[in-house]
Design a protein around this motif. Structure first.
Motif, PDB file in Angstrom:
ATOM      1  N   LEU A 327       0.806  -1.215   0.000  1.00  0.00           N
ATOM      2  CA  LEU A 327       0.000   0.000   0.000  1.00  0.00           C
ATOM      3  C   LEU A 327       0.837   1.263   0.000  1.00  0.00           C
ATOM      4  CD1 LEU A 327      -1.983  -2.269   1.008  1.00  0.00           C
ATOM      5  CD2 LEU A 327      -3.170  -0.466   2.245  1.00  0.00           C
ATOM      6  N   LYS A 331       2.453   0.686  -4.327  1.00  0.00           N
ATOM      7  CA  LYS A 331       1.480   1.654  -4.846  1.00  0.00           C
ATOM      8  C   LYS A 331       2.186   2.918  -5.325  1.00  0.00           C
ATOM      9  CE  LYS A 331      -2.552   4.403  -3.488  1.00  0.00           C
ATOM     10  NZ  LYS A 331      -3.490   4.745  -2.376  1.00  0.00           N
ATOM     11  N   GLU A 358      -4.353  -6.092  -4.814  1.00  0.00           N
ATOM     12  CA  GLU A 358      -4.739  -4.731  -5.199  1.00  0.00           C
ATOM     13  C   GLU A 358      -3.596  -3.948  -5.815  1.00  0.00           C
ATOM     14  OE1 GLU A 358      -6.930  -0.770  -3.278  1.00  0.00           O
ATOM     15  OE2 GLU A 358      -6.336  -2.447  -1.974  1.00  0.00           O
TER      16      GLU A 358
END
Length: 382
Positions: A327, A331, A358
């Protein structure tokens, strides 16, 4: 309206996402070195990648030594890109050098609060407050801010501002040189009459309850506790990590968790929502800044290189981000786009067998040593 900028997530580059299997390591001296300056750079996260607490992990000392020549000169431009901090970059560089066994320059350390330097022109001569573990006021002073008080010292000038202080078993060392008795403290500045023009959360706060109380006092009073003024002074966070990997086996709450707590309380007791700016990864500004620093380091690599044009101006074909937090590290590298290539290790926050769903990395490895081995092998054949 919050000051937070909305960043568009860039489309994933057309690279195959790899899961690297362990393989035999090769030393840097075994890899071909051309006569040009390196066309690639590396950014290492610290906590959960090269260190856990103060203990090296994942073969990090061996991995980093392969980025230097036999003489000790830097062969590959690299830096540490961390959301941590609390001490000046000079001190952190010395600490990393001792723990990892290689010579780290202060310019190779980019901490969460390093971008605060960009705010110097605005607040250089204004009264500001800095909080967090370590020495937040020293950090800001070294950046050039001239009127800095730690929240520890600032709170000591206001009697009873922390209503539960008498129940705390620890004591805070005051920076004024007048001892620990608040009644004997002589303020460096007119703390009880001058308005605070900005508050900086430099690193993870130690006393959350006290800091939330005092920051709420500052922010909802226009910078002067005990007075009424709804104009909130600017508030800056060095990073916004919810969790990070420290020495404890499980993740620890980070600055992002403190920000959530402060924001929740402030929004319940104040008519306007909390306004703030967060720096640190995954902010694209941090990655652009890191790329600029790597270009400067590039000019000092490979003394026998042939310069084509201005020193340090050659663009990177690839910059590798090695991190443990999808994250934050992955990211951020994905948002930064070309030339960033993300590598996710399993030694910190991420422990998954496969890639993160993700924010999948371009490459997943077990350790930082495997990541460096992959990079040097890849670059020797490109």
């Amino acid at each position: 309206m919050r000051f937070r900028a909305a960043f568009r997530v860039c489309e994933s580059r057309n690279r195959a996402q790899l899961l690297l299997q362990p393989q035999a390591s090769r030393s840097f001296s075994q890899l071909p070195i051309n006569s040009q300056r390196p066309s690639f750079g590396i950014a290492f996260d610290i906590d959960g990648v090269v260190l856990r607490g103060r203990v090296p992990i994942g073969g990090s000392p061996q991995a980093l030594r392969r980025l230097y020549g036999d003489s000790g000169a830097l062969k590959v431009p690299f830096l540490f890109l961390t959301n941590g901090g609390g001490v000046p970059e000079t001190r952190r560089a010395t600490e990393l050098s001792e723990l990892l066994g290689v010579h780290i320059l202060p310019s190779q350390v980019v901490q969460g609060h390093s971008p605060f330097k960009t705010l110097l022109k605005r607040f250089e001569n204004e009264l500001i407050i800095a909080t967090g573990k370590g020495e937040p006021a020293v950090v800001m002073s070294e950046y050039g801010f001239k009127k800095v008080l730690s929240l520890d010292e600032y709170a000591s000038y206001f009697e009873n501002i922390d209503p539960v202080s008498q129940y705390k078993l620890w004591t805070t060392k005051q920076e004024s040189g007048n001892g620990s008795d608040p009644k004997k403290l002589v303020p460096k500045y007119n703390a009880t009459s001058d308005r605070v023009k900005a508050a900086f959360v430099v690193s993870d706060p130690v006393d959350w309850g006290r800091d939330i109380q005092v920051l709420c006092d500052i922010l909802r009073s226009g910078g002067l506790p005990g007075h009424k003024n709804t104009q909130q002074p600017p508030l800056y966070f060095a990073a916004d990590d919810l969790e990070y990997q420290a020495a404890f086996p499980f993740e620890r709450l980070g600055m992002g968790a403190f920000r959530i707590a402060l924001e929740s309380v402030f929004n319940r007791i104040h008519c306007n929502a909390l306004e703030y700016v967060s720096f640190g990864k995954p902010n694209p500004f941090v990655f652009k800044n890191a790329e600029a620093i790597l270009r400067q380091l590039q000019s000092s690599c490979n003394d026998n290189a042939i310069d084509n044009g201005d020193v340090g101006s050659n663009p990177f074909k690839t910059i590798y981000m090695i991190g443990d937090n999808p994250l934050v590290d992955i990211k951020g590298a994905r948002q930064a786009g070309h030339p960033w290539f993300s590598i996710l290790t399993r030694t910190g926050v991420f422990r998954g067998k496969d890639n993160h769903a993700e924010f999948p990395a371009d490459l997943v490895v077990d350790t930082v040593e495997e990541a460096v081995d992959y990079i040097l092998t890849e670059e020797s054949t490109s």
